[in-house]
Enzyme design. Structure first.
Site, PDB file in Angstrom:
ATOM      1  CG  HIS A 284      47.204  42.029  43.870  1.00  0.00           C
ATOM      2  ND1 HIS A 284      46.918  43.456  44.567  1.00  0.00           N
ATOM      3  CD2 HIS A 284      46.058  41.672  44.434  1.00  0.00           C
ATOM      4  CE1 HIS A 284      45.734  43.392  44.896  1.00  0.00           C
ATOM      5  NE2 HIS A 284      45.060  42.383  44.871  1.00  0.00           N
TER       6      HIS A 284
ATOM      7  NE  ARG B 240      43.962  38.515  51.271  1.00  0.00           N
ATOM      8  CZ  ARG B 240      43.379  39.660  51.161  1.00  0.00           C
ATOM      9  NH1 ARG B 240      43.623  40.882  51.140  1.00  0.00           N
ATOM     10  NH2 ARG B 240      41.967  39.762  51.097  1.00  0.00           N
TER      11      ARG B 240
ATOM     12  CE  LYS C  20      35.177  47.230  45.348  1.00  0.00           C
ATOM     13  NZ  LYS C  20      35.622  45.897  44.987  1.00  0.00           N
TER      14      LYS C  20
ATOM     15  CB  SER D 147      43.953  47.114  47.094  1.00  0.00           C
ATOM     16  OG  SER D 147      44.486  46.331  46.450  1.00  0.00           O
TER      17      SER D 147
HETATM   18  O1  PNS Z   1      39.903  42.146  43.889  1.00  0.00           O
HETATM   19  P1  PNS Z   1      38.415  41.852  44.200  1.00  0.00           P
HETATM   20  O2  PNS Z   1      37.716  42.982  44.394  1.00  0.00           O
HETATM   21  O3  PNS Z   1      38.150  40.740  45.218  1.00  0.00           O
HETATM   22  O4  PNS Z   1      37.838  41.009  42.679  1.00  0.00           O
HETATM   23  C1  PNS Z   1      36.550  40.634  42.680  1.00  0.00           C
HETATM   24  C2  PNS Z   1      36.187  40.409  41.245  1.00  0.00           C
HETATM   25  C3  PNS Z   1      36.654  41.265  40.328  1.00  0.00           C
HETATM   26  C4  PNS Z   1      36.732  38.902  40.631  1.00  0.00           C
HETATM   27  C5  PNS Z   1      34.575  40.135  41.190  1.00  0.00           C
HETATM   28  O5  PNS Z   1      33.845  41.172  41.753  1.00  0.00           O
HETATM   29  C6  PNS Z   1      34.130  39.695  39.798  1.00  0.00           C
HETATM   30  O6  PNS Z   1      34.287  38.889  39.088  1.00  0.00           O
HETATM   31  N1  PNS Z   1      33.252  40.730  39.287  1.00  0.00           N
HETATM   32  C7  PNS Z   1      32.667  40.955  38.133  1.00  0.00           C
HETATM   33  C8  PNS Z   1      30.957  40.553  37.979  1.00  0.00           C
HETATM   34  C9  PNS Z   1      30.820  38.961  38.113  1.00  0.00           C
HETATM   35  O7  PNS Z   1      31.088  38.160  37.123  1.00  0.00           O
HETATM   36  N2  PNS Z   1      29.977  38.652  38.844  1.00  0.00           N
HETATM   37  C10 PNS Z   1      29.575  37.140  39.383  1.00  0.00           C
HETATM   38  C11 PNS Z   1      30.273  36.484  40.123  1.00  0.00           C
HETATM   39  S1  PNS Z   1      29.649  36.729  41.710  1.00  0.00           S
END
Ligand code: PNS
Length: 168
Positions: A20, A93, A44, A131
């Site tokens: 990150h 990745r 979560k 993570s």
């Molecule tokens: O590190 P991660 O868990 O891969 O990040 C995922 C993240 C936070 C980018 C994604 O889950 C997110 O944007 N969540 C907020 C809810 C949202 O906007 N959802 C609509 C798009 S599917």
């Protein structure tokens, strides 16, 4: 007058890893300001609270003056609008990330067509790093000190004390 361009780098960051940090460094070199934003998702189960995740990210990114750390809940695109940003940064990745990221990017475009998702490819040495892997390896006694910044390693030790005979 030159317009300043800010980008949002969202994620769970549970906890932030060297992978990150690499993406944040590259984004910081491209934009005037980068907001690393930690997702607060009560549904979560996270190993670290949002405040802990923010503190670890802040510590790990303190060498980047144009990076700030924040958190968000709800829709990512709403957070971007609040920040007056039109750029989402995501790290890529391996190919396995692509399907999920493609769906996320298209969903976000559907919700907010003015917002663009930009992908930054990771470096080969971080391509296996996540993570989730860090937490799992650590809890089974594997060495993770070169995968995370020192502040994260310290907090992992505090959060998950290991038996004396296992010293990662
Ligand atoms: O590190 P991660 O868990 O891969 O990040 C995922 C993240 C936070 C980018 C994604 O889950 C997110 O944007 N969540 C907020 C809810 C949202 O906007 N959802 C609509 C798009 S599917």
């Amino acid at each position: 007058m030159k317009r300043s361009i800010n980008a949002v780098y969202p994620g769970s960051f549970d906890p932030i890893t060297n992978g990150h940090i690499y993406i944040a460094e590259r984004a910081a070199a491209l934009f005037d300001e980068v907001v690393v934003s930690v997702l607060l998702n009560p549904q979560k189960k996270a190993a670290f609270s949002v405040e802990e995740r923010k503190a670890m990210a802040r510590e790990a990114l303190s060498h980047l003056p144009n990076v700030k750390v924040d958190s968000f809940s709800g829709l990512l695109v709403d957070f971007l609008r609040q920040e007056q940003s039109r750029i989402i940064i995501r790290g890529l990745r391996a190919l396995s990330d692509f399907e999920y990221e493609f769906q996320l990017a298209l969903m976000n475009r559907q919700l907010a067509p003015e917002i663009e998702t930009l992908f930054i490819v990771t470096e080969a040495r971080y391509s296996y790093l996540s993570s989730h892997a860090v937490k799992e390896i650590y809890q089974f006694g594997g060495a993770v000190h070169d995968m995370v910044p020192p502040g994260v390693f310290r907090r992992l030790r505090e959060r998950f004390p290991l038996p004396r005979n296992i010293l990662p």
